[in-house]
Design a protein around this motif. Structure first.
Motif, PDB file in Angstrom:
ATOM      1  N   ASP A   4       0.826  -1.205   0.000  1.00 25.50           N
ATOM      2  CA  ASP A   4       0.000   0.000   0.000  1.00 25.50           C
ATOM      3  C   ASP A   4       0.862   1.257   0.000  1.00 25.50           C
ATOM      4  N   TYR A   5       0.484   2.188  -0.831  1.00 28.97           N
ATOM      5  CA  TYR A   5       1.095   3.514  -0.873  1.00 28.97           C
ATOM      6  C   TYR A   5      -0.040   4.504  -0.651  1.00 28.97           C
ATOM      7  N   SER A   6       0.044   5.309   0.399  1.00 24.42           N
ATOM      8  CA  SER A   6      -1.048   6.237   0.698  1.00 24.42           C
ATOM      9  C   SER A   6      -0.555   7.680   0.647  1.00 24.42           C
ATOM     10  N   PHE A   7      -1.470   8.564   0.305  1.00 21.71           N
ATOM     11  CA  PHE A   7      -1.160   9.989   0.202  1.00 21.71           C
ATOM     12  C   PHE A   7      -2.464  10.772   0.215  1.00 21.71           C
ATOM     13  N   LEU A  68     -11.194  11.953  -8.239  1.00 18.73           N
ATOM     14  CA  LEU A  68     -10.599  12.317  -6.957  1.00 18.73           C
ATOM     15  C   LEU A  68     -10.594  13.838  -6.856  1.00 18.73           C
ATOM     16  N   PHE A  69     -10.605  14.343  -5.608  1.00 14.27           N
ATOM     17  CA  PHE A  69     -10.659  15.770  -5.372  1.00 14.27           C
ATOM     18  C   PHE A  69      -9.609  16.177  -4.336  1.00 14.27           C
ATOM     19  N   PHE A  70      -9.369  17.480  -4.248  1.00 16.09           N
ATOM     20  CA  PHE A  70      -8.444  18.066  -3.283  1.00 16.09           C
ATOM     21  C   PHE A  70      -8.715  17.513  -1.881  1.00 16.09           C
ATOM     22  N   GLU A  71      -7.637  17.089  -1.225  1.00 13.00           N
ATOM     23  CA  GLU A  71      -7.605  16.555   0.136  1.00 13.00           C
ATOM     24  C   GLU A  71      -8.206  15.157   0.292  1.00 13.00           C
ATOM     25  N   ASP A  72      -8.564  14.495  -0.803  1.00 16.81           N
ATOM     26  CA  ASP A  72      -8.981  13.091  -0.691  1.00 16.81           C
ATOM     27  C   ASP A  72      -7.800  12.260  -0.203  1.00 16.81           C
TER      28      ASP A  72
END
Length: 141
Positions: A4-7, A68-72
Motif C-alpha cells: 500500500d502507498y497512501s497519500f 478524486l478531489f483536493f484533500e482526498d
C-alpha cells in the motif's frame, strides 16, 4: 500480497474543475513502484546509485472509475501480475476508502545503466521477493 502507498491529494494535483488531473495517476503509479521496491529492501535510489540498475517504463495504462478531489485520502495497492526473465508488470489499484477510483498497470524492464542501457535478467533474490507480492490471477472466466 499488495503493498500500500497512501497519500493525500494536493491542490496542485487538481485542474480548474477541482478534479485530479489524469497524468497524476501515472505519477502515483510510479511512486507506488518505488514504495514496492523500498518494501522489498531495495530502494530504487540505491539500486541506481550503487548497482546502476533502474526499471524504465515500457508500457502503462490507467482506467478511471470516479474522480478524486483536493484533500482526498488515497491508497494505491500495488501487486506483481506478471514476472518474466527481464520484464515485470505491476497492477496499481486506487481507493478512496472502499471506493475504487482507478485501476492501471505499469510494465517495466530490469535494466543496467553501467554503460549503454541494457535489459538484464531479474536477479533471483529480487525475483523471489517480487513473487511474494505476486497477485494470483484466475485463468477461468
Amino acid at each position: 500480497m499488495a503493498v500500500d502507498y497512501s497519500f493525500k491529494v494536493r491542490f496542485g494535483d487538481t485542474d480548474a474543475a477541482g478534479i485530479v488531473f489524469f497524468p497524476n495517476f501515472y505519477r502515483w503509479m510510479d511512486e507506488a513502484t518505488h514504495e514496492l521496491f523500498t518494501e522489498l529492501g531495495h530502494p530504487t535510489s540505491e539500486l541506481l546509485s550503487i548497482e546502476k540498475i533502474s526499471t524504465p517504463l515500457l508500457d502503462s495504462k490507467c482506467e478511471f472509475k470516479t474522480p478524486l478531489f483536493f484533500e482526498d485520502e488515497v491508497i494505491v495497492k500495488t501487486e506483481v501480475i506478471e514476472l518474466h526473465n527481464r520484464v515485470f508488470k505491476l497492477s496499481h489499484t486506487f481507493y478512496r476508502g472502499e471506493t475504487l477510483i482507478a485501476a492501471g498497470y505499469t510494465l517495466r524492464a530490469w535494466t543496467s545503466f553501467k554503460e549503454k542501457p541494457k535489459a538484464l535478467a531479474i536477479p533471483e533474490h529480487i525475483r523471489e521477493k517480487l513473487t511474494v507480492h505476486q497477485k494470483i490471477l484466475s485463468g477461468s472466466n
